[in-house]
Motif scaffolding. Structure first.
Motif, PDB file in Angstrom:
ATOM      1  N   ALA A 113       0.832  -1.209   0.000  1.00  0.00           N
ATOM      2  CA  ALA A 113       0.000   0.000   0.000  1.00  0.00           C
ATOM      3  C   ALA A 113       0.866   1.259   0.000  1.00  0.00           C
ATOM      4  CB  ALA A 113      -0.941  -0.008   1.207  1.00  0.00           C
ATOM      5  N   THR A 114       1.943   1.249   0.769  1.00  0.00           N
ATOM      6  CA  THR A 114       2.828   2.411   0.855  1.00  0.00           C
ATOM      7  C   THR A 114       3.530   2.674  -0.472  1.00  0.00           C
ATOM      8  OG1 THR A 114       3.131   1.973   3.218  1.00  0.00           O
ATOM      9  CG2 THR A 114       4.763   3.402   2.144  1.00  0.00           C
ATOM     10  N   ALA A 115       4.031   1.629  -1.105  1.00  0.00           N
ATOM     11  CA  ALA A 115       4.709   1.793  -2.398  1.00  0.00           C
ATOM     12  C   ALA A 115       3.748   2.338  -3.449  1.00  0.00           C
ATOM     13  CB  ALA A 115       5.309   0.463  -2.855  1.00  0.00           C
ATOM     14  N   ILE A 121       1.853   9.567  -5.816  1.00  0.00           N
ATOM     15  CA  ILE A 121       2.375  10.918  -5.567  1.00  0.00           C
ATOM     16  C   ILE A 121       3.355  11.308  -6.683  1.00  0.00           C
ATOM     17  CG2 ILE A 121       3.817  12.302  -4.012  1.00  0.00           C
ATOM     18  CD1 ILE A 121       2.500  10.650  -1.688  1.00  0.00           C
ATOM     19  N   CYS A 122       4.202  10.379  -7.099  1.00  0.00           N
ATOM     20  CA  CYS A 122       5.135  10.657  -8.202  1.00  0.00           C
ATOM     21  C   CYS A 122       4.382  10.990  -9.485  1.00  0.00           C
ATOM     22  CB  CYS A 122       6.044   9.452  -8.449  1.00  0.00           C
ATOM     23  SG  CYS A 122       7.327   9.229  -7.228  1.00  0.00           S
ATOM     24  N   VAL A 140      -8.448  11.475  -1.873  1.00  0.00           N
ATOM     25  CA  VAL A 140      -9.012  10.129  -2.083  1.00  0.00           C
ATOM     26  C   VAL A 140      -7.949   9.037  -1.886  1.00  0.00           C
ATOM     27  CG1 VAL A 140     -10.098   8.599  -3.772  1.00  0.00           C
ATOM     28  CG2 VAL A 140     -10.951  10.935  -3.474  1.00  0.00           C
ATOM     29  N   PRO A 141      -6.793   9.106  -2.559  1.00  0.00           N
ATOM     30  CA  PRO A 141      -5.795   8.042  -2.338  1.00  0.00           C
ATOM     31  C   PRO A 141      -5.275   7.989  -0.902  1.00  0.00           C
ATOM     32  CG  PRO A 141      -5.267   9.291  -4.307  1.00  0.00           C
ATOM     33  CD  PRO A 141      -6.380  10.008  -3.620  1.00  0.00           C
ATOM     34  N   ALA A 148      -7.380   1.559   4.466  1.00  0.00           N
ATOM     35  CA  ALA A 148      -6.862   0.204   4.202  1.00  0.00           C
ATOM     36  C   ALA A 148      -5.911  -0.246   5.306  1.00  0.00           C
ATOM     37  CB  ALA A 148      -6.165   0.167   2.842  1.00  0.00           C
ATOM     38  N   ILE A 149      -5.008   0.631   5.729  1.00  0.00           N
ATOM     39  CA  ILE A 149      -4.054   0.268   6.777  1.00  0.00           C
ATOM     40  C   ILE A 149      -4.779   0.034   8.098  1.00  0.00           C
ATOM     41  CG2 ILE A 149      -2.059   1.061   8.135  1.00  0.00           C
ATOM     42  CD1 ILE A 149      -1.428   0.283   5.197  1.00  0.00           C
TER      43      ILE A 149
END
Length: 167
Positions: A113-115, A121-122, A140-141, A148-149
């Protein structure tokens, strides 16, 4: 290969792809920070952006990916579990390998999820040509990531994943 580890590898490749895409397609200056309304409030050189995002992303992904290596080296008394009973069960010599495996797998999923959030963001920074973006592009993201976390953490801690089997 475990599904969680394959997903972490795939999400890491997505993140790398996003960095490469920014490196190839973005202008010399890339938005490095957006305020709460989506306005760009800091621009950085493309190199600075890529080094910052790449460095931060790879440190985070590396931390998640390496749990299976370093967690077994952590002494049992330093492992924090919600109750004494859980701690006694999971840190015993016969159950510790299973605890290490489960925690490594759980942190793989959080790393996925973090990746993916970092990749998003990139992409947003790399495609922003105006002085702003819709605030929803970040809200939203980010909300989905947090939900999710938290949902996964609730599933892990309140569900049966780490429950002590009945005697």
């Amino acid at each position: 290969m475990k599904l969680s580890r394959a997903a972490l590898l795939l999400s890491t490749l997505v993140f790398i792809g996003a960095l490469i895409w920014v490196a190839v397609t973005a202008g010399d200056q890339v938005p490095a920070h957006f305020d709460g309304s989506g306005q760009v409030d800091r621009m950085d050189s493309k190199l600075s952006f890529l080094l910052t995002m790449g460095g931060t992303g790879f440190v985070m992904i590396g931390l998640f990916a390496s749990v299976g290596w370093w967690l077994p080296k952590v002494p049992a008394q330093m492992v924090n579990l919600p109750s004494r009973r859980l701690h006694e069960y999971w840190t015993s010599a016969e159950n510790r390998p299973e605890l290490n495996r489960k925690m490594s797998e759980d942190l793989d999923w959080i790393g996925v999820a973090t990746a993916l959030l970092f990749a998003w963001i990139c992409v947003v920074a790399g495609t922003t040509t105006d002085a702003s973006v819709s605030v929803w592009v970040f809200v939203v993201p980010t909300v989905l990531y947090v939900v999710a976390i938290l949902g996964y953490a609730a599933f892990v801690f309140m569900g049966s994943r780490y429950r002590v089997p009945k005697d």
